[in-house]
Design an enzyme around this catalytic site. Structure first.
Site, PDB file in Angstrom:
ATOM      1  CG  ASP A 239     -13.610  60.659  14.350  1.00 14.60           C
ATOM      2  OD1 ASP A 239     -15.034  60.283  13.355  1.00 14.60           O
ATOM      3  OD2 ASP A 239     -13.309  59.500  14.436  1.00 14.60           O
TER       4      ASP A 239
ATOM      5  CG  HIS B 287     -14.248  59.088  10.901  1.00 15.63           C
ATOM      6  ND1 HIS B 287     -15.214  59.141  11.554  1.00 15.63           N
ATOM      7  CD2 HIS B 287     -14.432  58.736   9.638  1.00 15.63           C
ATOM      8  CE1 HIS B 287     -15.401  57.930  11.982  1.00 15.63           C
ATOM      9  NE2 HIS B 287     -15.134  57.823   9.893  1.00 15.63           N
TER      10      HIS B 287
ATOM     11  CD  GLU C 212     -16.823  53.990   9.130  1.00 18.02           C
ATOM     12  OE1 GLU C 212     -17.421  53.567   9.201  1.00 18.02           O
ATOM     13  OE2 GLU C 212     -16.593  55.266  10.142  1.00 18.02           O
TER      14      GLU C 212
ATOM     15  CD1 TRP D 170     -13.742  51.544  16.654  1.00 17.13           C
ATOM     16  CD2 TRP D 170     -12.808  52.846  16.150  1.00 17.13           C
ATOM     17  NE1 TRP D 170     -12.920  51.316  15.955  1.00 17.13           N
ATOM     18  CE2 TRP D 170     -12.783  52.474  15.326  1.00 17.13           C
ATOM     19  CE3 TRP D 170     -12.721  54.657  16.299  1.00 17.13           C
ATOM     20  CZ2 TRP D 170     -11.366  52.623  15.016  1.00 17.13           C
ATOM     21  CZ3 TRP D 170     -11.786  54.729  15.640  1.00 17.13           C
ATOM     22  CH2 TRP D 170     -11.330  54.155  14.389  1.00 17.13           C
TER      23      TRP D 170
ATOM     24  CD  GLU E 294     -18.621  55.279  18.319  1.00 15.05           C
ATOM     25  OE1 GLU E 294     -17.130  54.864  18.959  1.00 15.05           O
ATOM     26  OE2 GLU E 294     -18.373  55.155  16.649  1.00 15.05           O
TER      27      GLU E 294
HETATM   28  C1  ACM Z   1     -13.709  52.325  11.916  1.00 17.47           C
HETATM   29  O1  ACM Z   1     -13.744  51.543  12.517  1.00 17.47           O
HETATM   30  N1  ACM Z   1     -14.201  53.406  10.787  1.00 17.47           N
HETATM   31  C2  ACM Z   1     -11.607  52.070  10.762  1.00 17.47           C
END
Ligand code: ACM
Length: 549
Positions: free
Chosen positions: A179, A250, A317, A458, A460
């Site tokens: 990423d 990303h 994205e 995720w 973060e």
């Molecule tokens: C994503 O949550 N951008 C796949």
């Protein structure tokens, strides 16, 4: 028996309340193809109970492991039957995978202490209830995605998560390896991807709107041998590892390592570093032949490491700002006769769709990849709700349902201010339990395109393994039941029954050392984020907790 996930059917044998004892004399009679399960049983259940569980045959105290074509026909390859009666404990599956899932159920039958790594009471007597259990999964794809790019999880933690997945009968580990904030897999032909791309000098603390920074370097990566170990460890647990290399967005970590991969006519890409905050960056890949060749190198090494049929190429994205500004990107659009920047994104995806298909693999990507047309074999991870998955299934593509509103486990699990990182949609344990992967808009034929479902993690706002545990559990247990068990429609699901079975499951998680969110809410040291990653545990006051979203 309080099994999770709930099996298809179970009934007692002979005398209700009878048990089959296991002791020093118990042997494991491993039929052809079940040697791996026997090994797993010995190293996990054997370690927890202190019983030697040697290979053996016959006798009057035995665990029989067998692949049974009959069960395969009746219950499918992952289906199984456990028969614990006066004669033996028979653990039979439609394939070795079925036997392995049965062995997981067998471990649950032994009680929470079977989840420890050593016996706590050497004198204890072990037994399982005399019972017959027949079981089979609803979905073939029962996954969890772990983002190791935003926060690196060292290999040991990944192996532990594979064990946790296996304990919940989940069979796909979607490994988000790259990423903007980090590149986590060694690529021999392009060593700067990890020499440079695996490290960032500092990290945003908490949500992107936070003003706090963790002022220390963060990073790490898996060597190719680490990956081989992870893949083999997963395979022994009947888990497929699906690697993801996210393109063409990303990708800032890759551009920081190799500036020529970026849009050099728009910005000075030599000044880019691995990104230190969250959100979506405009620094995406340049649509050049050089970029394609570079990523072919990357995927070629990846194919040598990951036997998975599906290879995830991200595709989510991708901001188009730089392509709009870039004379080179615009020339590319003209030369290829494309309608604009959106189709340029599709050009990337279609290239690797073809490339992977030629090599006998199948592309899977986030639902944005639908926008430009795909090869028939390509599959879609539907994350922006159900819509992408519905469109994909109707267009004849296979789908993995993972809508962010339902199964993004980084999102908060309760309203209020107590959650350690109160971001995203509120998704309680009950909400996850009532998640339905197949939307009513699909016909039966289209619904068959839903390979299954996965929960996405995720990281973060998850700086370490404790935080990951907190966000993932107990909700992964509810998710696992959704993915495995043939539950009724969401409103008719018996959440009270699930909660009652969870009482025993929390004890299993305790034995495993999982730092889940307790039913009553976070413990004091779990409650709030802390700028240095340790002070929350030490109980020091927190200054400037990040805002809610
Ligand atoms: C994503 O949550 N951008 C796949």
């Amino acid at each position: 028996m309080d099994l999770i996930p709930d099996p298809l059917r179970a009934w007692p044998v002979l005398r209700a309340g009878g048990t089959y004892p296991l002791d020093e004399e118990t042997v494991v009679e491993a039929g052809p193809g079940t040697e791996g399960v026997a090994r797993w049983l010995r190293t996990t259940v054997g370690a927890a109970t202190g019983l030697p569980l040697p290979e053996g045959a016959g006798g009057d105290n035995r665990i029989v492991l067998a692949v049974s074509p009959g069960i395969g026909r009746e219950l499918g390859p992952e289906g199984y039957r456990i028969t614990a009666d006066a004669d033996a404990v028979r653990v039979e599956g439609g394939s070795a995978a079925g036997v392995f899932w049965a062995a997981q159920t067998f471990r649950q039958l032994l009680g929470p202490d079977a989840y420890r790594r050593s016996p706590v009471d050497p004198g204890r007597e072990w037994s399982v209830p005399m019972t017959v259990i027949e079981d089979a999964p609803r979905f073939a794809w029962r996954g969890m995605m772990l983002d190791v790019a935003r926060h690196f999880m060292p290999k040991d933690g990944v192996l532990r998560y594979l064990d946790l997945l296996a304990a919940h009968k989940l069979n796909v580990f979607h490994f988000h390896l790259t990423d903007d904030q980090g590149w986590r897999v060694e690529i021999k032909r392009h060593p700067r991807l990890t020499e440079v791309g695996a490290w960032r000098p500092r990290t945003k603390w908490g949500h992107r709107a936070s003003e706090l920074w963790e002022e220390k370097p963060h990073g790490g990566y898996y060597t190719q041998d680490d990956i081989r170990e992870i893949v083999a460890y997963a395979a022994e647990r009947h888990i497929t590892v699906v690697p993801e290399i996210d393109i063409p967005g990303h990708s800032q970590a890759a551009v920081a390592a190799y500036p020529e991969l970026g849009n050099t006519d728009v910005i000075d890409t030599t000044s880019l570093t691995v990104w230190d905050t969250w959100g979506i960056t405009a620094n995406v890949l340049a649509p050049t032949d050089n970029t394609l060749r570079f990523y072919e190198d990357v995927f070629e090494e990846l194919l040598g490491l990951f036997p998975s049929t599906f290879i995830h190429i991200g595709g989510d994205e991708c901001l188009k700002d730089q392509w709009k500004e870039s004379p080179a990107a615009q020339a590319r659009i003209a030369e290829l006769g494309l309608s604009g920047e959106d189709e340029l994104q599709s050009w990337f995806i279609r290239h690797f769709d073809r490339w992977l298909t030629e090599r006998g693999r199948r592309l899977i990507g986030w639902d944005e990849i639908l926008e430009g047309g795909l090869a028939p074999g390509a599959a879609v991870s539907s994350w922006r709700g159900y819509a992408g998955g519905i469109a994909a299934a109707k267009a004849g593509h296979d789908v993995v349902m993972c809508p962010e509103q339902q199964v993004y486990l980084d999102h908060r699990q309760a309203p209020g201010e107590d959650e350690p990182m109160p971001i995203g949609y509120v998704r309680t344990l009950e909400d996850v339990y009532r998640f339905e992967p197949v939307p009513p808009q699909l016909t039966e034929e289209e619904a068959a395109r839903v390979l299954g479902t996965q929960a996405n993690v995720w990281t973060e706002v998850m700086q370490d393994r404790s935080r990951v545990d907190y966000q993932v559990f107990p909700r992964l247990a509810a998710f696992a039941e959704v993915a495995w068990s043939p539950l009724p429609a969401p409103a008719e699901r018996d959440f009270a029954d699930f909660e009652q079975r969870m009482a025993e499951h929390y004890r299993r998680l305790d034995a495993l050392g999982v730092e889940y969110r307790p039913p009553g809410g976070p413990l004091p040291w779990q409650r709030r984020p802390a700028p240095d990653g340790n002070s929350a545990r030490l109980g020091r006051p927190i200054e400037g907790a990040p805002p809610n979203v």
